[in-house]
Design a protein around this motif. Structure first.
Motif, PDB file in Angstrom:
ATOM      1  N   ASN A   1       0.853  -1.189   0.000  1.00  0.00           N
ATOM      2  CA  ASN A   1       0.000   0.000   0.000  1.00  0.00           C
ATOM      3  C   ASN A   1       0.887   1.235   0.000  1.00  0.00           C
ATOM      4  OD1 ASN A   1      -2.511  -1.594   0.491  1.00  0.00           O
ATOM      5  ND2 ASN A   1      -1.411  -2.101   2.383  1.00  0.00           N
ATOM      6  N   PHE A   2       0.275   2.367  -0.339  1.00  0.00           N
ATOM      7  CA  PHE A   2       1.050   3.621  -0.355  1.00  0.00           C
ATOM      8  C   PHE A   2       0.210   4.640   0.402  1.00  0.00           C
ATOM      9  CE2 PHE A   2       4.284   6.422  -1.829  1.00  0.00           C
ATOM     10  CZ  PHE A   2       3.685   7.620  -2.191  1.00  0.00           C
ATOM     11  N   ILE A   3       0.666   4.994   1.587  1.00  0.00           N
ATOM     12  CA  ILE A   3      -0.133   5.843   2.485  1.00  0.00           C
ATOM     13  C   ILE A   3       0.730   6.989   2.999  1.00  0.00           C
ATOM     14  CG2 ILE A   3      -1.438   5.900   4.650  1.00  0.00           C
ATOM     15  CD1 ILE A   3      -2.014   2.872   4.212  1.00  0.00           C
TER      16      ILE A   3
ATOM     17  N   ASN B   1      -2.979   8.278  -2.431  1.00  0.00           N
ATOM     18  CA  ASN B   1      -2.786   7.107  -1.559  1.00  0.00           C
ATOM     19  C   ASN B   1      -3.324   5.871  -2.286  1.00  0.00           C
ATOM     20  OD1 ASN B   1      -2.141   8.590   1.171  1.00  0.00           O
ATOM     21  ND2 ASN B   1      -3.905   9.644   0.286  1.00  0.00           N
ATOM     22  N   VAL B   2      -2.710   4.733  -2.058  1.00  0.00           N
ATOM     23  CA  VAL B   2      -3.153   3.495  -2.705  1.00  0.00           C
ATOM     24  C   VAL B   2      -3.374   2.428  -1.635  1.00  0.00           C
ATOM     25  CG1 VAL B   2      -2.577   1.650  -4.347  1.00  0.00           C
ATOM     26  CG2 VAL B   2      -1.852   4.005  -4.803  1.00  0.00           C
ATOM     27  N   VAL B   3      -4.593   1.878  -1.582  1.00  0.00           N
ATOM     28  CA  VAL B   3      -4.871   0.742  -0.693  1.00  0.00           C
ATOM     29  C   VAL B   3      -5.203  -0.446  -1.582  1.00  0.00           C
ATOM     30  CG1 VAL B   3      -5.557   2.081   1.330  1.00  0.00           C
ATOM     31  CG2 VAL B   3      -7.268   1.581  -0.395  1.00  0.00           C
ATOM     32  N   GLN B   4      -4.373  -1.481  -1.456  1.00  0.00           N
ATOM     33  CA  GLN B   4      -4.549  -2.659  -2.304  1.00  0.00           C
ATOM     34  C   GLN B   4      -5.525  -3.625  -1.632  1.00  0.00           C
ATOM     35  OE1 GLN B   4      -3.197  -2.747  -5.220  1.00  0.00           O
ATOM     36  NE2 GLN B   4      -1.145  -1.809  -5.247  1.00  0.00           N
TER      37      GLN B   4
ATOM     38  N   VAL C   1      -6.951   5.552  -3.642  1.00  0.00           N
ATOM     39  CA  VAL C   1      -7.205   4.696  -4.812  1.00  0.00           C
ATOM     40  C   VAL C   1      -7.226   3.234  -4.390  1.00  0.00           C
ATOM     41  CG1 VAL C   1      -6.268   3.917  -7.041  1.00  0.00           C
ATOM     42  CG2 VAL C   1      -6.128   6.343  -6.395  1.00  0.00           C
ATOM     43  N   LYS C   2      -8.239   2.500  -4.826  1.00  0.00           N
ATOM     44  CA  LYS C   2      -8.293   1.063  -4.616  1.00  0.00           C
ATOM     45  C   LYS C   2      -8.250   0.384  -5.992  1.00  0.00           C
ATOM     46  CE  LYS C   2     -10.342  -2.366  -4.431  1.00  0.00           C
ATOM     47  NZ  LYS C   2      -9.963  -3.590  -5.200  1.00  0.00           N
ATOM     48  N   PRO C   3      -7.043  -0.032  -6.414  1.00  0.00           N
ATOM     49  CA  PRO C   3      -6.941  -0.691  -7.716  1.00  0.00           C
ATOM     50  C   PRO C   3      -7.660  -2.044  -7.662  1.00  0.00           C
ATOM     51  CG  PRO C   3      -4.770  -0.110  -6.822  1.00  0.00           C
ATOM     52  CD  PRO C   3      -5.758   0.004  -5.705  1.00  0.00           C
ATOM     53  N   SER C   4      -7.918  -2.630  -8.820  1.00  0.00           N
ATOM     54  CA  SER C   4      -8.476  -3.972  -8.808  1.00  0.00           C
ATOM     55  C   SER C   4      -7.459  -4.946  -8.216  1.00  0.00           C
ATOM     56  CB  SER C   4      -8.808  -4.435 -10.234  1.00  0.00           C
ATOM     57  OG  SER C   4      -9.138  -5.810 -10.243  1.00  0.00           O
ATOM     58  N   GLU C   5      -7.955  -5.976  -7.538  1.00  0.00           N
ATOM     59  CA  GLU C   5      -7.078  -6.993  -6.950  1.00  0.00           C
ATOM     60  C   GLU C   5      -6.299  -7.737  -8.043  1.00  0.00           C
ATOM     61  OE1 GLU C   5     -10.240  -6.497  -6.689  1.00  0.00           O
ATOM     62  OE2 GLU C   5     -11.448  -8.327  -6.708  1.00  0.00           O
TER      63      GLU C   5
ATOM     64  N   ALA D   1      -0.259  -3.275 -10.134  1.00  0.00           N
ATOM     65  CA  ALA D   1       1.109  -2.817 -10.414  1.00  0.00           C
ATOM     66  C   ALA D   1       1.238  -1.343 -10.770  1.00  0.00           C
ATOM     67  CB  ALA D   1       1.715  -3.676 -11.526  1.00  0.00           C
ATOM     68  N   THR D   2       0.427  -0.865 -11.744  1.00  0.00           N
ATOM     69  CA  THR D   2       0.683   0.500 -12.222  1.00  0.00           C
ATOM     70  C   THR D   2       0.250   1.558 -11.214  1.00  0.00           C
ATOM     71  OG1 THR D   2      -1.325   0.183 -13.574  1.00  0.00           O
ATOM     72  CG2 THR D   2       0.792   0.105 -14.717  1.00  0.00           C
ATOM     73  N   ALA D   3      -0.703   1.223 -10.345  1.00  0.00           N
ATOM     74  CA  ALA D   3      -1.063   2.188  -9.288  1.00  0.00           C
ATOM     75  C   ALA D   3       0.117   2.368  -8.330  1.00  0.00           C
ATOM     76  CB  ALA D   3      -2.295   1.704  -8.535  1.00  0.00           C
ATOM     77  N   ALA D   4       0.848   1.275  -8.082  1.00  0.00           N
ATOM     78  CA  ALA D   4       2.024   1.360  -7.204  1.00  0.00           C
ATOM     79  C   ALA D   4       3.150   2.128  -7.896  1.00  0.00           C
ATOM     80  CB  ALA D   4       2.478  -0.044  -6.817  1.00  0.00           C
ATOM     81  N   LEU D   5       3.317   1.868  -9.194  1.00  0.00           N
ATOM     82  CA  LEU D   5       4.370   2.560  -9.952  1.00  0.00           C
ATOM     83  C   LEU D   5       4.078   4.068  -9.990  1.00  0.00           C
ATOM     84  CD1 LEU D   5       6.895   1.615 -11.296  1.00  0.00           C
ATOM     85  CD2 LEU D   5       5.592   1.094 -13.380  1.00  0.00           C
ATOM     86  N   LEU D   6       2.808   4.405 -10.129  1.00  0.00           N
ATOM     87  CA  LEU D   6       2.440   5.831 -10.167  1.00  0.00           C
ATOM     88  C   LEU D   6       2.779   6.497  -8.829  1.00  0.00           C
ATOM     89  CD1 LEU D   6       1.200   8.189 -11.728  1.00  0.00           C
ATOM     90  CD2 LEU D   6      -1.053   7.460 -10.903  1.00  0.00           C
ATOM     91  N   ALA D   7       2.671   5.752  -7.736  1.00  0.00           N
ATOM     92  CA  ALA D   7       3.020   6.307  -6.423  1.00  0.00           C
ATOM     93  C   ALA D   7       4.492   6.712  -6.388  1.00  0.00           C
ATOM     94  CB  ALA D   7       2.733   5.281  -5.343  1.00  0.00           C
TER      95      ALA D   7
END
Ligand SMILES: NC(=O)c1ccc[n+]([C@@H]2O[C@H](COP(=O)([O-])OP(=O)(O)OC[C@H]3O[C@@H](n4cnc5c(N)ncnc54)[C@H](O)[C@@H]3O)[C@@H](O)[C@H]2O)c1
Ligand SMILES: N/C(=C\C=C\C=O)C(=O)O
Length: 487
Positions: free
Chosen positions: A9-11, A206-209, A178-182, A186-192
């Motif tokens: 996750n990215f918080i 923020n990204v919550v997986q 942001v909650k990407p699809s399970e 990958a790309t949501a994390a890369l964008l972080a």
């Protein structure tokens, strides 16, 4: 700060790993890509709190011009790491390199650039008035950010669809969780990583997986301190999210499912129509919400058109998505493959004529464990069939004849959805009448998935709520405040 292995996750600008993890597998060969941290309720709460705090920090005080500058920097950051984004998207989805490099990643950058420019150039209204006491008063409107936006994304165009929401949300001064699809973390994390690199303040992105129900998705929609939700996904999921958003009266923007018609008139440019319907039915292995799963062809050219479509489908070569010549990839997962193959079986049971496909292609050993299905075309089913009523979201379509324009309109509109249509004709009157009479959000004439990002994008009926694109996105990502001054 280096990202830990896998997909954390990215918080608040930092990587946060969870005790609970699940596998992320490459659908082309079912190989393990890495482990995904499943955000807990506490992680989601921390992300929402970070997003709230960022609104009161430098981000909330930042000028529109500076914000727009940062959005352009994010776009440039994506393009600077183009190959990494393409590789991540191909591994997550199995989509061919050609598609990820020509559509998904360039649109990821364009979605930030587009809205950076919109927010700088859109005026608001003002009105002079005479007050009851005969004096003057001036009204003017200001656009203010809505606040913390929950962004819940699907797996078919992960970067494109996430940034289609995050671009305008941030450009308008909001912060996002942001909650990407399970299926596609990958790309949501890369964008972080890019957000940190270009200096977007912590807590803005923020990204919550995790999964949906009983997981990060539901924790996010249940969180009382989220101001609005923008969602792209299945209509049924939209209902669940809308119900959760209703508690606390949070507005929603919804881009949902579809069962889109393709209408081919006998006067069309035949070769262009064949190419257009092949693309709209099989692009991204049929995993595009705008895709055509119902084709209606005017009777004089029906047989010839079906034969041409068959030839086109059989020319598709399922192959290694990293091979630049591959034009047909696997489905996103074994689970989705099972769903699509269930419809393939049902079509045969209902007595459909299988023009081509209907099963699983022979793949080389290296790809034999992938989520592969054949591009498939059916004819001969009744309009009442589940194959015609339900969204399959795979590389398949049913083709039926029609005689009159009236019949074509009635057939096309006979659905609970209303997302998109593609119409092929040389007659300008027919074209405009179709645009007027088809109950969809987007009607393409002699084209498909041709996108001007300034236009209103969204679905009618059970295909969505609201429109995003150009100035339309501002309606959702800002509040208009009227200031009235007695002079
Ligand atoms: N209209 C559009 O622009 C558009 C674009 C792409 C995809 N789609 C639709 O999306 C679907 C395919 O994507 P999908 O399978 O990822 O959709 P999905 O609805 O299964 O999941 C979408 C997202 O919602 C989350 N989710 C699921 N249940 C949830 C819940 N109860 N609460 C909160 N979050 C929840 C998932 O984890 C995922 O991140 C298709 O129906 C397609 O038509 C629509
Ligand atoms: N929202 C968009 C595309 C949606 C594709 C659906 O699968 C877009 O092009 O902006």
């Amino acid at each position: 700060m280096t990202r830990p292995a896998g997909f954390p996750n990215f918080i608040d600008g930092r990587w946060v790993e969870s005790a609970r993890r699940f596998e992320n597998r490459n659908p082309a060969d079912n190989s393990l890509i890495g482990m995904v941290s499943e955000a807990s309720r506490a992680d989601v709460d921390a992300a929402v709190r970070a997003a709230r705090a960022a609104l009161d920090g430098p981000w909330g005080k930042m000028s529109i011009a500076k914000r727009a500058e940062l959005m352009h920097a994010v776009a440039d950051g994506i393009m600077a790491r183009f190959d990494e984004f393409v590789a991540a998207e191909v591994a997550d989805t199995g989509k061919p390199y050609a598609m990820a490099s020509h559509l998904d990643v360039p649109r990821g950058a364009a979605n930030f650039k587009m809205f950076a420019d919109v927010v700088k150039n859109v005026a608001t209204e003002s009105f002079e008035m005479v007050a009851p006491d005969g004096g003057d008063a001036l009204n003017y409107a200001v656009r203010v950010p809505k606040g913390v936006i929950g962004v819940i994304c699907p797996w078919n165009l992960p970067l494109l669809l996430m940034t289609w929401k995050v671009g305008p949300a941030l450009a308008c001064g909001n912060t996002v969780v942001v909650k990407p699809s399970e299926e596609t973390p990958a790309t949501a994390a890369l964008l972080a990583e890019v957000m940190n690199e270009v200096g977007v303040p912590p807590g803005v992105y923020n990204v919550v997986q995790g999964h949906g129900q009983d997981s990060a998705g539901a924790f996010l929609t249940a969180h009382p301190d989220v101001d609005a939700y923008t969602f792209t996904g299945e209509t049924g999921t939209g209902e669940a999210i809308m119900a959760a958003a209703a508690r606390g009266i949070r507005p929603v923007s919804m881009e949902l499912g579809g069962k889109n018609p393709g209408i081919v008139f006998a006067d069309c440019d035949f070769d262009a129509a064949v190419a257009g319907i092949l693309r709209s039915a099989f692009f991204n292995s049929g995993q595009v919400c705008l895709g055509t799963e119902r084709v209606y062809v005017q009777r004089p050219i029906f047989e010839r058109f079906v034969a041409a479509l068959k030839a086109g489908a059989e020319a598709m070569r399922p192959g290694d998505p990293n091979d630049k010549d591959t034009n047909f990839g696997p489905l996103v997962s074994q689970e989705h493959r099972g769903k699509v193959l269930g419809y393939y079986r049902r079509a045969a049971e209902e007595g459909a004529t299988v023009v081509t496909g209907g099963g699983v292609p022979d793949m080389p050993a290296a790809l034999a464990n992938g989520a592969w299905v054949q591009p498939t075309i059916w004819t001969g089913l009744p309009e009442s069939s589940a194959l015609i009523r339900e969204e399959i979201f795979g590389p398949c379509c049913h083709v039926a004849p029609f005689d009159t324009e009236e019949q074509a309109v009635a057939l096309a509109n006979d659905t609970r959805y209303g997302l998109a249509a593609t119409v092929w004709t040389k007659d300008v009157g027919t074209a405009h009448r179709m645009g007027k009479r088809l109950k969809v959000g987007i009607c393409w004439i002699n084209s498909w998935f041709l996108r001007d990002l300034r236009t209103a994008f969204g679905g009618a009926r059970q295909s969505g709520i609201g429109r995003e694109g150009g100035v339309h996105s501002l309606e959702f990502y800002t509040e208009l405040r009227n200031v009235c001054i007695k002079l």
